[in-house]
Scaffold this active site. Structure first.
Site, PDB file in Angstrom:
ATOM      1  N   ASN A  73     -13.392   1.195 -10.746  1.00 13.39           N
ATOM      2  CA  ASN A  73     -14.085  -0.080 -10.931  1.00 13.39           C
ATOM      3  C   ASN A  73     -15.559   0.187 -10.630  1.00 13.39           C
ATOM      4  OD1 ASN A  73     -15.072  -2.652 -10.890  1.00 13.39           O
ATOM      5  ND2 ASN A  73     -13.601  -3.449  -9.407  1.00 13.39           N
ATOM      6  N   GLU A 107      -5.015  -6.236  -8.895  1.00 13.75           N
ATOM      7  CA  GLU A 107      -5.594  -5.895 -10.195  1.00 13.75           C
ATOM      8  C   GLU A 107      -5.552  -4.391 -10.446  1.00 13.75           C
ATOM      9  OE1 GLU A 107      -8.570  -8.645  -8.651  1.00 13.75           O
ATOM     10  OE2 GLU A 107      -9.260  -8.863 -10.702  1.00 13.75           O
ATOM     11  N   ARG A 158     -21.603 -19.841  -6.418  1.00 14.17           N
ATOM     12  CA  ARG A 158     -21.794 -20.323  -7.796  1.00 14.17           C
ATOM     13  C   ARG A 158     -21.456 -21.804  -7.895  1.00 14.17           C
ATOM     14  NH1 ARG A 158     -18.179 -15.740 -10.562  1.00 14.17           N
ATOM     15  NH2 ARG A 158     -18.371 -14.511  -8.670  1.00 14.17           N
ATOM     16  N   HIS A 160     -11.280 -12.790 -14.581  1.00 17.49           N
ATOM     17  CA  HIS A 160     -10.155 -12.571 -13.645  1.00 17.49           C
ATOM     18  C   HIS A 160      -8.827 -12.421 -14.406  1.00 17.49           C
ATOM     19  CE1 HIS A 160     -12.515 -15.097 -10.450  1.00 17.49           C
ATOM     20  NE2 HIS A 160     -12.743 -13.817 -10.236  1.00 17.49           N
ATOM     21  N   ARG A 197     -11.675  -0.568 -15.038  1.00 17.25           N
ATOM     22  CA  ARG A 197     -11.819  -2.019 -15.090  1.00 17.25           C
ATOM     23  C   ARG A 197     -13.113  -2.332 -15.849  1.00 17.25           C
ATOM     24  NH1 ARG A 197     -14.567  -6.178 -11.136  1.00 17.25           N
ATOM     25  NH2 ARG A 197     -13.983  -8.046 -12.276  1.00 17.25           N
TER      26      ARG A 197
END
Ligand code: AMP
Length: 398
Positions: free
Chosen positions: A7, A382, A239, A180, A91
């Site tokens: 990643n 993940e 956010r 996601h 990823r």
């Protein structure tokens, strides 16, 4: 079969080496501050001590070399030959409409991926750097791309098109993509397994620093809360989530902000942090609210309200819901948030089990046995999902 999962961020690289015979993690680690000086590799071999190596790591190529060296190291390593790595899974944040599933990254795919970079200028270029570095440093090994957006590509046009001039979709590919996806896929598949059926209507709530919800029907996403970018949807750590779009130009004018400064406000200074003024970290906001901080209390209420609203919207869109899943940092660990959210779901048929909910970080059903809608906490993974896809694709090209 051994699969390396990578990643890559702009100045970081996380890795895990899986033994796919039993899906165990043989080693994992992190390279930080790539290209920034003061770089460091943290390597954690399974069952051995963690080590930290400080070095000058100018680019992702050198970072990969160091990761391979750590994996091969006589003392701290877990393999004895680089050829033991059968494939590498990467990823990749954005796959746009081009990548609707994980795929082998060959020259054509890499060229296609380059064209997607303008949609994710911060996230995709480091992944491409990582792929190129791996091709050079671990040659002859299949490279697989696993995309955060791919699982959401099944959304119907009615759920991915915005109410904007259609030409912006055609010219600039402006549409809802969702993110996601690897996590939503992992937990919805596990939920289907727990339900013992593949035709269920499931709402997955990935609640972490970044949060998103997905409506999954018959294993396919019909809607998701993040949008063209990961800024949309529920209130997050820093956010804003969904806001009236007219606020953007209004604040820019009032505060004299340019686009970069406004982007920073929406992405880094809003959310739990923006409202509470305390922190972006849910633990600190919960703590402050508990001590009577009014703004922290409101921040929590806004967070919960946005999650509850999306759950209600998705139940309506799917014309029902069989199960709701909580995952990621907040979803897996905050019994308080789960309880507060589920308190507003009795109308759907959720019979909440407060005793079962009193737990952290493990798979558990938090609805009572007769609950019409079943509710689960399912820890996401993940990296394992990426490793599984990589194994399947690598085997298909053998
Ligand atoms: P993630 O992005 O999935 O790593 O999730 C990070 C978020 O999970 C942060 O907001 C953390 O505060 C939150 N989190 C982790 N542990 C807990 C906990 N025990 N209670 C509440 N929030 C938590």
């Amino acid at each position: 079969m051994k699969i390396l999962v990578l990643n890559c961020g702009s100045s970081s690289l996380k890795y895990q080496l899986f033994n796919m015979d039993d899906e165990s993690v043989m080693a994992k680690g992190l390279v930080e501050k790539i290209g920034l000086g003061d770089s460091e590799l943290t390597h954690q071999p399974q069952g051995k001590d963690k080590i930290k190596i400080s070095a000058d790591i100018p680019n992702h190529g050198v970072a990969i070399e160091m990761v391979v060296a750590a994996l091969l190291d006589k003392e701290h390593g877990v393999i004895s030959d680089m050829r033991e790595i059968d494939a590498v899974g990467h990823r990749i944040v954005h796959g746009a409409q081009m990548f609707s599933a994980s795929c082998i990254i060959d020259d054509k795919a890499l060229a296609d991926l380059e064209t997607v970079s303008e949609l994710a200028p911060l996230h995709n270029p480091p992944s491409i750097l990582g792929i190129r570095a791996c091709c050079e440093k671990i040659p002859g090994v299949p490279m697989v791309g696993v995309f955060d957006t791919a699982f959401h590509q099944t959304m119907p046009a009615a759920n991915y098109l915005y109410g904007l001039p259609y030409e912006y979709y055609e010219k600039y590919k402006i549409r809802r993509y969702g993110f996601h996806g690897t996590s939503h896929r992992f937990v919805s598949a596990r939920c289907a397994e727990l339900l013992g059926r593949n035709d269920a209507k499931i709402i997955t709530c990935h609640l972490g620093n970044g949060s998103s919800l997905s409506a999954v029907d018959h294993g396919k996403v019909v809607d998701t809360s993040m949008g063209f970018t990961p800024l949309a949807g529920v209130l997050m750590g820093t956010r804003s989530g969904d806001i009236d779009p007219a606020i953007v130009t209004y604040v820019m004018e009032k505060e004299g902000l340019d686009t970069a400064a406004m982007n920073a406000v929406l992405n880094k200074k809003s959310g739990l942090l923006g409202i509470s003024g305390v922190s972006s970290d849910m633990r600190y906001v919960e703590e402050a609210a508990d001590q009577g901080n009014e703004r922290a209390k409101i921040a929590l209420e806004v967070f919960r309200k946005t999650v509850v609203s999306f759950i209600g919207a998705y139940a309506a869109e799917m014309n029902g819901v069989d199960a709701i899943v909580f995952t990621a940092g907040i979803g897996e660990n905050s019994a308080l948030e789960r309880a507060a959210i589920c308190a507003n779901l009795t109308y759907l048929g959720v019979d909440f089990d407060a005793a079962a909910n009193d737990c952290r970080g493990k798979e558990v059903e938090i609805s009572k046995p007769d609950s019409k809608v079943r509710v689960f906490v399912i820890p996401t993974n993940e990296e394992l999902m990426i490793a599984r896809d990589t194994k399947a694709l690598a085997e298909s090209v053998k």
